[in-house]
Design a protein around this motif. Structure first.
Motif, PDB file in Angstrom:
ATOM      1  N   GLN A 168     -22.602 -24.230 -72.255  1.00  0.00           N
ATOM      2  CA  GLN A 168     -22.847 -23.211 -71.241  1.00  0.00           C
ATOM      3  C   GLN A 168     -24.318 -22.800 -71.281  1.00  0.00           C
ATOM      4  OE1 GLN A 168     -19.881 -22.602 -73.310  1.00  0.00           O
ATOM      5  NE2 GLN A 168     -18.797 -23.744 -71.727  1.00  0.00           N
ATOM      6  N   LYS A 181     -21.179 -20.819 -56.071  1.00  0.00           N
ATOM      7  CA  LYS A 181     -20.564 -21.904 -56.832  1.00  0.00           C
ATOM      8  C   LYS A 181     -20.205 -23.098 -55.965  1.00  0.00           C
ATOM      9  CE  LYS A 181     -16.535 -22.693 -59.829  1.00  0.00           C
ATOM     10  NZ  LYS A 181     -15.393 -22.026 -60.519  1.00  0.00           N
ATOM     11  N   LEU A 197     -20.175 -21.851 -63.398  1.00  0.00           N
ATOM     12  CA  LEU A 197     -18.965 -21.167 -63.855  1.00  0.00           C
ATOM     13  C   LEU A 197     -18.721 -19.863 -63.093  1.00  0.00           C
ATOM     14  CD1 LEU A 197     -19.127 -21.694 -67.727  1.00  0.00           C
ATOM     15  CD2 LEU A 197     -17.880 -23.026 -66.023  1.00  0.00           C
ATOM     16  N   GLN A 210     -22.537 -24.860 -66.525  1.00  0.00           N
ATOM     17  CA  GLN A 210     -21.899 -25.616 -67.611  1.00  0.00           C
ATOM     18  C   GLN A 210     -22.267 -27.088 -67.507  1.00  0.00           C
ATOM     19  OE1 GLN A 210     -17.858 -24.974 -69.480  1.00  0.00           O
ATOM     20  NE2 GLN A 210     -17.362 -26.664 -68.161  1.00  0.00           N
TER      21      GLN A 210
END
Length: 364
Positions: A168, A181, A197, A210
């Motif tokens: 991460q 996203k 994420l 990630q």
């Protein structure tokens, strides 16, 4: 007086956990947990409490219910199924973790005691808590477009071929537009995948990316640096990232009785000191590689940490008891002072799949 009370309390807690641990070692549990550890991954303070769920199933004929749950930190709270269960019925235990309680890696223990003798189980939650940054400009010094990163490159670390490695990465949005996203587009090698994420990374706020690195799909061993690019719809330009990884072959554990049956690589010597040499003098040395195991040894890769090294072998498969020479040619041109070259030898020796040979010198 207060100090004495705290000491007595600590002793009671330690005694309680010790008794529970001893009971687990001596009595067969009557409750089966789907998992006993949950990794929450990277958790940012502003995300608020994070919840881990543990599912359990009662396996005995007797009626069962949870009597008590004890945690080792005030940063966790627990909710659980309070119903009485018959054989075959399942329940849920939820652990909520407050990321504002600390910074860095955390591992919290939860002990569950049931009404039946022997039902005393230990569960764990772990992860990495990141506090809110008070100085974004000073914290996220590497700027790529509107996004700020803590470091110039993303180091995934050690990657084994049995399971992809997840990393991460915290980012900060210094721009005026959000990063969503579902609008992320990624371009890079197939063994690296990058996702967002958090649903959105708003202006003057941070989020998480990630990186998933598949060592088996990479189909190579050693140290690598790859370039990948990201872009979001409605934003301008590409963000180019460097991803670092050390890829290793995974070998499953084997019994002690099989220790002498597997391939075994022996390097002789494991270090050569060339002493003082001139930068114009090319050096050549030989290193003996021997298979002292009882199965064929495969030299999968030999990698140096410099283009100044040339590494040559007559073959890559050694029968039991067979030896070969690794020819090492070192060109010190352009170097000066104390110098150390690392040579990594990757093989199917399951006990030592990666071994290091050192070549030292002082260049004039």
């Amino acid at each position: 007086m207060i100090r004495l009370e705290k000491t007595l309390y600590a002793l009671l807690v330690i005694t309680f956990f010790s008794q529970l641990s001893l009971a687990q070692d001596t009595i067969t549990p009557k409750v089966v947990w789907a998992v006993n550890k949950v990794d929450l991954g990277t958790v940012m303070e502003e995300q608020g409490p994070q919840v881990a769920e543990f599912e359990f199933t009662h396996t005995q004929d007797s009626l069962f219910y949870i009597e008590t749950v004890v945690t080792d930190c005030g940063c966790t709270t627990v909710e659980y199924t309070k119903d009485t269960l018959v054989v075959g019925e399942s329940g849920i235990l939820k652990v909520s973790f407050d990321p504002s309680s600390g910074a860095g890696f955390f591992s919290r223990m939860i002990v569950v005691k049931g009404n039946l003798q022997g039902v005393q189980d230990t569960l764990y939650i772990e992860g990495n808590a990141i506090p809110r940054a008070s100085d974004p400009e000073g914290t996220y010094r590497t700027r790529k477009g509107d996004l700020g990163f803590r470091l110039e490159k993303i180091n995934v670390g050690e990657v084994f071929t049995n399971v992809p490695k997840l990393k991460q990465v915290e980012v900060y949005n210094f721009g005026e537009k959000p990063f969503y996203k579902d609008s992320l587009t990624f371009v890079g090698p197939e063994y690296i995948q990058i996702s967002q994420l958090t649903d959105s990374i708003m202006p003057n706020d941070r989020g998480l990316l990630q990186v998933a690195y598949d060592g088996a799909m990479k189909n190579d061993l050693g140290y690598f640096e790859d370039q990948v690019s990201l872009t979001w719809q409605d934003t301008t330009g590409f963000i180019v990232l460097s991803v670092l990884a050390d890829v290793f072959e995974y070998y499953a554990p084997f019994s002690k009785d099989d220790l002498k049956q597997v391939p075994q690589l022996v390097i002789d010597p494991k270090e050569i000191d060339l002493k003082t040499i001139k930068s114009s003098s090319i050096q050549e040395k030989e290193v003996l590689l021997t298979n002292k195991g009882r199965q064929p040894l495969e030299i999968k890769k030999v990698q140096g940490n410099c283009t100044c090294l040339k590494l040559e072998m007559p073959k890559t498969t050694l029968d039991p008891g067979e030896s070969i020479y690794l020819k090492v040619t070192f060109n010190p041109k352009g170097r000066q002072g104390i110098d150390q070259r690392n040579i990594y030898i990757f093989s199917n020796d399951p006990l030592n799949p990666v071994q290091l040979f050192l070549l030292k010198s002082r260049v004039e």
